[in-house]
Design a protein around this motif. Sequence first.
Motif, PDB file in Angstrom:
ATOM      1  N   ILE A  17      -1.476 -15.255   7.138  1.00 30.12           N
ATOM      2  CA  ILE A  17      -2.238 -15.616   5.943  1.00 30.12           C
ATOM      3  C   ILE A  17      -3.077 -14.462   5.399  1.00 30.12           C
ATOM      4  N   ASP A  18      -3.245 -13.382   6.161  1.00 33.47           N
ATOM      5  CA  ASP A  18      -4.058 -12.267   5.713  1.00 33.47           C
ATOM      6  C   ASP A  18      -3.281 -11.256   4.872  1.00 33.47           C
ATOM      7  N   ILE A  19      -1.983 -11.443   4.702  1.00 36.36           N
ATOM      8  CA  ILE A  19      -1.181 -10.531   3.887  1.00 36.36           C
ATOM      9  C   ILE A  19      -1.598 -10.682   2.435  1.00 36.36           C
ATOM     10  N   ALA A  20      -1.868  -9.560   1.781  1.00 39.21           N
ATOM     11  CA  ALA A  20      -2.290  -9.577   0.381  1.00 39.21           C
ATOM     12  C   ALA A  20      -1.114  -9.895  -0.532  1.00 39.21           C
ATOM     13  N   GLN A  21      -1.408 -10.635  -1.572  1.00 38.22           N
ATOM     14  CA  GLN A  21      -0.446 -10.873  -2.631  1.00 38.22           C
ATOM     15  C   GLN A  21      -0.994 -10.255  -3.899  1.00 38.22           C
ATOM     16  N   VAL A  22      -0.108  -9.746  -4.731  1.00 37.28           N
ATOM     17  CA  VAL A  22      -0.507  -9.177  -6.009  1.00 37.28           C
ATOM     18  C   VAL A  22       0.354  -9.750  -7.117  1.00 37.28           C
ATOM     19  N   HIS A  45       4.327  -9.669  -2.197  1.00 33.13           N
ATOM     20  CA  HIS A  45       3.595  -9.485  -0.942  1.00 33.13           C
ATOM     21  C   HIS A  45       3.426  -7.986  -0.750  1.00 33.13           C
ATOM     22  N   VAL A  46       2.230  -7.557  -0.390  1.00 33.72           N
ATOM     23  CA  VAL A  46       1.968  -6.143  -0.137  1.00 33.72           C
ATOM     24  C   VAL A  46       2.283  -5.827   1.315  1.00 33.72           C
ATOM     25  N   LYS A  47       3.113  -4.807   1.501  1.00 29.04           N
ATOM     26  CA  LYS A  47       3.460  -4.357   2.846  1.00 29.04           C
ATOM     27  C   LYS A  47       2.647  -3.129   3.234  1.00 29.04           C
ATOM     28  N   THR A  48       2.539  -2.157   2.319  1.00 27.44           N
ATOM     29  CA  THR A  48       1.844  -0.897   2.585  1.00 27.44           C
ATOM     30  C   THR A  48       1.159  -0.415   1.317  1.00 27.44           C
ATOM     31  N   GLN A  49      -0.008   0.223   1.473  1.00 29.50           N
ATOM     32  CA  GLN A  49      -0.684   0.874   0.354  1.00 29.50           C
ATOM     33  C   GLN A  49      -1.018   2.299   0.768  1.00 29.50           C
ATOM     34  N   THR A  50      -0.878   3.223  -0.174  1.00 30.12           N
ATOM     35  CA  THR A  50      -1.209   4.613   0.118  1.00 30.12           C
ATOM     36  C   THR A  50      -2.509   4.999  -0.578  1.00 30.12           C
ATOM     37  N   SER A  51      -3.110   6.069  -0.118  1.00 30.97           N
ATOM     38  CA  SER A  51      -4.364   6.526  -0.710  1.00 30.97           C
ATOM     39  C   SER A  51      -4.163   7.149  -2.095  1.00 30.97           C
ATOM     40  N   ASP A  52      -2.923   7.485  -2.443  1.00 33.66           N
ATOM     41  CA  ASP A  52      -2.672   8.085  -3.758  1.00 33.66           C
ATOM     42  C   ASP A  52      -2.229   7.067  -4.813  1.00 33.66           C
ATOM     43  N   GLY A  53      -2.441   5.767  -4.540  1.00 33.44           N
ATOM     44  CA  GLY A  53      -2.221   4.753  -5.568  1.00 33.44           C
ATOM     45  C   GLY A  53      -0.861   4.095  -5.628  1.00 33.44           C
ATOM     46  N   TRP A  54      -0.080   4.170  -4.549  1.00 34.37           N
ATOM     47  CA  TRP A  54       1.226   3.506  -4.516  1.00 34.37           C
ATOM     48  C   TRP A  54       1.195   2.349  -3.539  1.00 34.37           C
ATOM     49  N   VAL A  55       1.977   1.317  -3.853  1.00 31.66           N
ATOM     50  CA  VAL A  55       2.061   0.107  -3.039  1.00 31.66           C
ATOM     51  C   VAL A  55       3.527  -0.166  -2.736  1.00 31.66           C
ATOM     52  N   GLU A  56       3.808  -0.526  -1.489  1.00 30.51           N
ATOM     53  CA  GLU A  56       5.140  -1.009  -1.141  1.00 30.51           C
ATOM     54  C   GLU A  56       5.026  -2.522  -1.028  1.00 30.51           C
ATOM     55  N   GLY A  57       5.905  -3.224  -1.719  1.00 32.58           N
ATOM     56  CA  GLY A  57       5.829  -4.673  -1.698  1.00 32.58           C
ATOM     57  C   GLY A  57       7.183  -5.335  -1.784  1.00 32.58           C
ATOM     58  N   ILE A  58       7.151  -6.645  -1.580  1.00 33.11           N
ATOM     59  CA  ILE A  58       8.345  -7.481  -1.660  1.00 33.11           C
ATOM     60  C   ILE A  58       8.120  -8.507  -2.771  1.00 33.11           C
ATOM     61  N   ARG A  59       9.004  -8.486  -3.774  1.00 32.74           N
ATOM     62  CA  ARG A  59       8.914  -9.447  -4.870  1.00 32.74           C
ATOM     63  C   ARG A  59       9.373 -10.809  -4.359  1.00 32.74           C
ATOM     64  N   LEU A  60       8.554 -11.821  -4.564  1.00 34.37           N
ATOM     65  CA  LEU A  60       8.847 -13.145  -4.010  1.00 34.37           C
ATOM     66  C   LEU A  60      10.029 -13.834  -4.680  1.00 34.37           C
TER      67      LEU A  60
END
Length: 86
Positions: A17-22, A45-60
């Motif tokens: 339940i702590d996985i971020a959604q965007v 669902h957010v899997k990874t975020q980088t310090s330079d402003g990129w996000v790895e995610g899975i589209r639901l």
Amino acid sequence: MFPSDPVEDIEQFSKNIDIAQVKCIKGYQAKEYDELSLEKADILHVKTQTSDGWVEGIRLSDGERGWFPKIHVKEITSRNVNWWAV
């Protein structure tokens, strides 16, 4: 690099339940093979975020996975949002 079964990956994330959604607030057209094109209102669902402003995610909606700029999405903060209701 990508999982063989994206739907299984979504199910695994949904157990935590702590996985971020965007939610996509501005469309994005992928420019590289590992990026994910986004349409306004996509939920991910957010899997990874980088310090330079990129996000790895899975589209639901379809289980597609990839990278996209963080400025194109906004975190969903409501605990009442259910991914299966999208």
